[in-house]
Design an enzyme around this catalytic site. Sequence first.
Site, PDB file in Angstrom:
ATOM      1  CG  ASP A  27      -1.761  -1.287   1.306  1.00 28.10           C
ATOM      2  OD1 ASP A  27      -2.336  -1.691   0.284  1.00 28.10           O
ATOM      3  OD2 ASP A  27      -1.760  -1.910   2.376  1.00 28.10           O
ATOM      4  CG  HIS A  61      -3.802  -0.828  -9.318  1.00 34.60           C
ATOM      5  ND1 HIS A  61      -2.964  -1.183 -10.341  1.00 34.60           N
ATOM      6  CD2 HIS A  61      -3.964   0.487  -9.419  1.00 34.60           C
ATOM      7  CE1 HIS A  61      -2.632  -0.114 -11.027  1.00 34.60           C
ATOM      8  NE2 HIS A  61      -3.242   0.917 -10.481  1.00 34.60           N
TER       9      HIS A  61
END
Length: 459
Positions: A27, A61
């Site tokens: 992340d 994503h």
Amino acid sequence: MTNLEKSLHKKGRRPNSVAVIGALFGDEGKGRITDELTNYFLKNFGEVITYRDNGGSNAGHTVSVGDKSIGLHQVGSGILQKGSTVILGKGMVIHPIDLIEELNEVKRVFELDSIPAKLMIDEMACLNLDTHRAFEHALKNRGNVGEGLQASTGRGIGPSYADVLYRFPVRLRDLVSRTWKKKLSEHYNLYYEWGKGMGFDISKIAVNRFNSEPVLLGSKDNFLRNLKKVRSELQQYVHPMFEYIKEHWESDIPFVFEKAQAVGLDYRWGVYPDVTCSDCTVYGINYSTEGAILADDISSRIGVIKSTYTSSVGRREIPTLMKVKLANKIRDDANEYGTTTGRPRDIVYMDLPMLKYFCNVGGIEEIAYTHMDIVYEEPVKVCTEYMKNGKKSYYRPDQVHLIGIEPKYKEFKPWESSKFKGGDIPKEAQTFMDYISDYTDTTPVVITYGPKRHDTLVV
Ligand code: IMP
């Protein structure tokens, strides 16, 4: 010439090839850097190959075009671009039902008749199935044995990779072959028996699915029926890939390697138990391409970091604990909550002994500095040294070792992040980046300083 352009043309390396690697615990903002690079190549060359070599539906994503956005897991944003070829490599584990659903969702959300990119899946990639997800769930709920799985994404990633080590993987090739029913029946039976041995009827376990409520694994017939629905649709994408990759690597077409997860989540280098089961370093590309591409030949190898702090989800204890008040502020300002689960992420100080270690084992040579706007009036604190029992110590991927570490810090003057907007790098930010680059022996190539795509500087 920018550092980024120079990194794409290093002496003795394959020009216009770049890998984007999570340098900490995931992340970090890899997706955005990958998108920028894919767009850059498409603009300048009209074509690009994006290659994924690890992980599967555990990755996330978000892709936005205009006011529409979608969370993708198995395919990257290259899928929306004409001129791009998206390859899902042998090193991945592919959930066929989720994949087809993901592609349908792309068409639905962006109102497309067909997928703009060319999609190719290595026939050698292993399957990630509802059986794996149900079994993982059973394992997780089995008292102490499943403790290490508490933070897992519930996508059955571990069992899929374990199939290879047990030496009975089920591959994409098996699913599209004429004898698929036999192989997949044997697979179901095995997982069913394992579940039974642990006191679970895995057919009664609900498993996660892309964009839907969990669904029951169900009987073997149900399992096969579900797969049959997507099998014929998948067939068009599944190919032997070795020669294709080798030939294209020898051509001029640009390559973007999109790694999933991060070196700190690699099962060998990360902090157990919050690790995934794939090779999260650049070297996973060697295996995934069966040696058609050697990671050492890739010109630019960009590790992505959050610059002024580190975030992580799970039970790992990183030595560089931050004051609660500051951690809470950063969490809210940078929206540090899990994308899928909404769980608050732990926020700790940037840990350079650990980052240097991850750069070394991960094969990282450049750094993209994200979140450079997360800076306040107080100094930016960075851990520069580990001490243990009064002596210098080191990062090692061992939680027991890390618990006894006393971090030593260096403080940096904060910077005025609004200055980035005018294209300038504030002097204090430059000093900070120079220190990290020297320490980790890497080169800065990109800075991001806000959530919008254009809040980006190439250096
Ligand atoms: P698994 O990959 O589902 O087996 O999960 C193993 C560990 O990796 C857990 O701690 C997950 O939270 C973490 N993890 C897996 N994928 C990602 C990711 O894409 N970003 C951040 N953490 C991840």
